[in-house]
Design a protein around this motif. Structure first.
Motif, PDB file in Angstrom:
ATOM      1  N   ARG A   1     -32.650   6.152   8.395  1.00 33.36           N
ATOM      2  CA  ARG A   1     -34.217   6.461   8.487  1.00 33.36           C
ATOM      3  C   ARG A   1     -35.535   5.460   9.733  1.00 33.36           C
ATOM      4  NH1 ARG A   1     -34.132   7.359   4.026  1.00 33.36           N
ATOM      5  NH2 ARG A   1     -35.067   5.576   3.025  1.00 33.36           N
ATOM      6  N   LYS A   2     -34.445   4.167   9.720  1.00 29.36           N
ATOM      7  CA  LYS A   2     -35.729   2.945  10.643  1.00 29.36           C
ATOM      8  C   LYS A   2     -35.987   3.411  12.015  1.00 29.36           C
ATOM      9  CE  LYS A   2     -35.368  -1.456  10.098  1.00 29.36           C
ATOM     10  NZ  LYS A   2     -35.291  -2.598   9.549  1.00 29.36           N
ATOM     11  N   ARG A   3     -34.595   3.694  12.454  1.00 27.27           N
ATOM     12  CA  ARG A   3     -33.673   3.592  13.714  1.00 27.27           C
ATOM     13  C   ARG A   3     -34.386   4.865  14.040  1.00 27.27           C
ATOM     14  NH1 ARG A   3     -34.036  -1.150  14.257  1.00 27.27           N
ATOM     15  NH2 ARG A   3     -32.134  -2.227  14.855  1.00 27.27           N
ATOM     16  N   GLU A   4     -34.050   5.762  13.183  1.00 29.31           N
ATOM     17  CA  GLU A   4     -34.681   7.586  13.542  1.00 29.31           C
ATOM     18  C   GLU A   4     -35.877   7.498  14.001  1.00 29.31           C
ATOM     19  OE1 GLU A   4     -31.824   9.937  11.430  1.00 29.31           O
ATOM     20  OE2 GLU A   4     -32.996   9.464  10.250  1.00 29.31           O
TER      21      GLU A   4
ATOM     22  N   PRO B   1     -37.654   8.192  18.895  1.00 26.66           N
ATOM     23  CA  PRO B   1     -38.921   8.703  20.335  1.00 26.66           C
ATOM     24  C   PRO B   1     -39.542   7.972  20.541  1.00 26.66           C
ATOM     25  CG  PRO B   1     -38.779   9.122  17.278  1.00 26.66           C
ATOM     26  CD  PRO B   1     -37.535   8.567  17.541  1.00 26.66           C
ATOM     27  N   ILE B   2     -40.099   6.478  19.598  1.00 29.38           N
ATOM     28  CA  ILE B   2     -40.497   5.507  20.632  1.00 29.38           C
ATOM     29  C   ILE B   2     -40.147   5.205  21.999  1.00 29.38           C
ATOM     30  CG2 ILE B   2     -41.973   3.155  20.600  1.00 29.38           C
ATOM     31  CD1 ILE B   2     -42.066   4.763  16.835  1.00 29.38           C
ATOM     32  N   MET B   3     -38.619   5.609  21.793  1.00 28.04           N
ATOM     33  CA  MET B   3     -37.684   4.659  22.488  1.00 28.04           C
ATOM     34  C   MET B   3     -38.364   5.004  23.749  1.00 28.04           C
ATOM     35  SD  MET B   3     -35.656   1.441  21.935  1.00 28.04           S
ATOM     36  CE  MET B   3     -35.251   0.063  22.788  1.00 28.04           C
ATOM     37  N   GLU B   4     -37.823   6.583  23.039  1.00 25.54           N
ATOM     38  CA  GLU B   4     -37.463   7.417  24.339  1.00 25.54           C
ATOM     39  C   GLU B   4     -38.895   7.813  25.656  1.00 25.54           C
ATOM     40  OE1 GLU B   4     -36.106  10.900  22.865  1.00 25.54           O
ATOM     41  OE2 GLU B   4     -34.912  11.271  24.464  1.00 25.54           O
ATOM     42  N   GLU B   5     -40.149   7.265  24.584  1.00 24.81           N
ATOM     43  CA  GLU B   5     -41.858   7.547  24.987  1.00 24.81           C
ATOM     44  C   GLU B   5     -41.446   6.547  26.542  1.00 24.81           C
ATOM     45  OE1 GLU B   5     -44.580   9.368  25.422  1.00 24.81           O
ATOM     46  OE2 GLU B   5     -42.529  10.861  24.077  1.00 24.81           O
TER      47      GLU B   5
ATOM     48  N   LYS C   1     -32.835   1.618  28.546  1.00 28.39           N
ATOM     49  CA  LYS C   1     -32.019   1.964  28.049  1.00 28.39           C
ATOM     50  C   LYS C   1     -30.634   1.693  27.609  1.00 28.39           C
ATOM     51  CE  LYS C   1     -31.438   4.634  32.730  1.00 28.39           C
ATOM     52  NZ  LYS C   1     -31.357   4.675  33.922  1.00 28.39           N
ATOM     53  N   PHE C   2     -30.661   0.114  27.410  1.00 20.64           N
ATOM     54  CA  PHE C   2     -29.718  -0.493  26.402  1.00 20.64           C
ATOM     55  C   PHE C   2     -30.246   0.119  25.072  1.00 20.64           C
ATOM     56  CE2 PHE C   2     -27.953  -3.703  24.418  1.00 20.64           C
ATOM     57  CZ  PHE C   2     -26.987  -3.664  24.337  1.00 20.64           C
ATOM     58  N   GLY C   3     -31.217  -1.160  25.084  1.00 14.52           N
ATOM     59  CA  GLY C   3     -32.070  -0.749  23.513  1.00 14.52           C
ATOM     60  C   GLY C   3     -31.739   0.448  22.599  1.00 14.52           C
ATOM     61  N   PHE C   4     -31.790   1.931  23.556  1.00 18.01           N
ATOM     62  CA  PHE C   4     -31.657   3.251  23.116  1.00 18.01           C
ATOM     63  C   PHE C   4     -30.760   3.405  22.964  1.00 18.01           C
ATOM     64  CE2 PHE C   4     -31.064   7.634  23.999  1.00 18.01           C
ATOM     65  CZ  PHE C   4     -32.422   8.295  22.833  1.00 18.01           C
ATOM     66  N   ASP C   5     -29.723   3.111  24.321  1.00 17.24           N
ATOM     67  CA  ASP C   5     -28.281   3.276  23.813  1.00 17.24           C
ATOM     68  C   ASP C   5     -28.044   3.018  22.197  1.00 17.24           C
ATOM     69  OD1 ASP C   5     -27.667   5.219  25.654  1.00 17.24           O
ATOM     70  OD2 ASP C   5     -26.940   4.076  26.534  1.00 17.24           O
ATOM     71  N   TYR C   6     -28.246   1.529  21.814  1.00 15.59           N
ATOM     72  CA  TYR C   6     -27.585   0.745  20.648  1.00 15.59           C
ATOM     73  C   TYR C   6     -28.797   1.169  19.736  1.00 15.59           C
ATOM     74  CZ  TYR C   6     -27.707  -3.073  17.523  1.00 15.59           C
ATOM     75  OH  TYR C   6     -27.674  -4.561  16.746  1.00 15.59           O
TER      76      TYR C   6
ATOM     77  N   SER D   1     -39.143  -6.138  21.491  1.00 17.81           N
ATOM     78  CA  SER D   1     -39.548  -6.054  19.935  1.00 17.81           C
ATOM     79  C   SER D   1     -38.056  -5.627  19.367  1.00 17.81           C
ATOM     80  CB  SER D   1     -40.473  -5.532  19.084  1.00 17.81           C
ATOM     81  OG  SER D   1     -40.094  -4.158  19.263  1.00 17.81           O
ATOM     82  N   TYR D   2     -37.431  -5.134  20.114  1.00 17.32           N
ATOM     83  CA  TYR D   2     -35.408  -4.927  19.699  1.00 17.32           C
ATOM     84  C   TYR D   2     -34.811  -5.891  19.950  1.00 17.32           C
ATOM     85  CZ  TYR D   2     -34.972  -2.910  24.111  1.00 17.32           C
ATOM     86  OH  TYR D   2     -34.390  -3.333  25.974  1.00 17.32           O
ATOM     87  N   ILE D   3     -35.422  -7.205  19.933  1.00 20.26           N
ATOM     88  CA  ILE D   3     -34.344  -7.959  21.462  1.00 20.26           C
ATOM     89  C   ILE D   3     -34.909  -8.995  20.630  1.00 20.26           C
ATOM     90  CG2 ILE D   3     -34.371  -7.404  23.499  1.00 20.26           C
ATOM     91  CD1 ILE D   3     -31.057  -8.482  23.577  1.00 20.26           C
ATOM     92  N   TRP D   4     -36.280  -9.370  21.032  1.00 18.95           N
ATOM     93  CA  TRP D   4     -36.893 -10.206  21.037  1.00 18.95           C
ATOM     94  C   TRP D   4     -38.073 -10.975  19.712  1.00 18.95           C
ATOM     95  CZ3 TRP D   4     -33.971 -13.918  23.287  1.00 18.95           C
ATOM     96  CH2 TRP D   4     -32.478 -13.294  23.614  1.00 18.95           C
TER      97      TRP D   4
END
Lengths: 179, 179
Positions: free
Chosen positions: A121-124, A128-132, A155-160, B34-37
DNA sequence: AACAACATGTAATAAGTTACATGATTGG
DNA sequence: CCAATCATGTAACTTATTACATGTTGTT
């Protein structure tokens, strides 16, 4: 809110799998958990003797011919109780759930499933925030000359995050079958 | 081999993007990294004043009406030199490359590309090893009752390494176009 | 009036790394 | 005979977290 001592739970968890030595703990972590956890002898040995002093483990020396005797540690009921309390408790740190999963057999699938659902749920919510961010960064040099590099990272973070989300779903399904 | 002080390089890197305050550093890291550091005020403020004492930054107080004055720090040539030395140097820790990439504009693409290639090569070497583990774990309860849980984690690890590998390839291509 | 955000900082504590120290056994 | 692996540990150090302390400005 106190700091969580990963080393303590790694050692306690290893001990819960059967009697073991400091050297073996290091080997196991290096061999099978190295891509996510690490632990040094400077943590292992003091943790082991602390655990013993606190009544969470007992120690037996095993003489091995001429060499230094092995110190084989065994978890006690008290140690097991502490480990399970941690396993059942809330996760306060990112990735704590991954460590808990290593000792998943000490919980029932329906204790684990809600934890995985919460993580998903947290990732979900974050996706969308990362997509922004991605859109913001793609539309202009909002972060100065480093923008193209942040873009790569985001991009990496999003895929991750997406991978974690999908993995949660698959793991939940697997756990449901185990029940 | 000495420990690397991530906090120092995060702060130095932020300073390299323009004059800033401790509060802003925290905000930026929280918002975009924040997703990494992560970095706490307990690290930021002492680091900032240490950097100043060491000649890596200069400080200017900005009075903002009644409130506490802002302390705006600016990187010096010495600070920039140190930052670049670290950026150019070898990575000693996992994920150090990800932090370096945040300040990628201070290096040329052809300084960054070999680093990404090395990282990709490492993952390419580790992937078949993880595939072996997967087979071992799938073929029997080699790790006691925790085997099904390790299996979930190792599957994640495998996919994760794969993702990193692919991301390296894409990033290398992007950097080549930037050149 | 309350609360979030702005803004800076310190002290106590905890967690983790590195380098060092020691020595036997096994395989090439 | 040399290197790797087995095996345990400590001391010094660095790094990071948490809780506390203080006060303003803007929003609801």
């Amino acid at each position: 809110m106190h700091k969580i001592n990963y080393a303590r739970y790694i050692v306690l968890g290893m001990l819960s799998c059967g009697p073991t030595t400091g050297y073996e703990v290091k080997r196991f972590v290096k061999e099978f958990m190295s891509y996510i956890w690490d632990i040094s002898y400077g943590q292992i040995y003091p943790t082991l003797s602390l655990l013993e002093r606190q009544g969470c483990a007992t120690m037996n020396e095993e003489k091995t011919g001429g060499g230094r005797p092995k110190k084989v540690y065994q978890i006690t009921d008290q140690g097991l109780t502490e480990l399970q309390a941690w396993l059942r408790g809330p996760e306060t740190k990112e990735y704590e759930l991954f460590l808990k999963l290593c000792f998943g057999s000490l919980l029932t699938p329906d204790e684990l499933i809600p934890k995985l659902e919460a993580y998903r749920r947290k990732r979900e919510e974050e996706l969308p925030i990362m997509e922004e961010w991605l859109k913001t960064m793609e539309s202009g040099p909002v972060m100065g000359p480093n923008t193209p590099y942040y873009l790569l990272l985001t991009k990496f973070g999003f895929d991750y995050f997406h991978l974690e989300k999908e993995w949660c779903s698959q793991s939940i399904e697997t756990l449901k079958k185990l029940e």
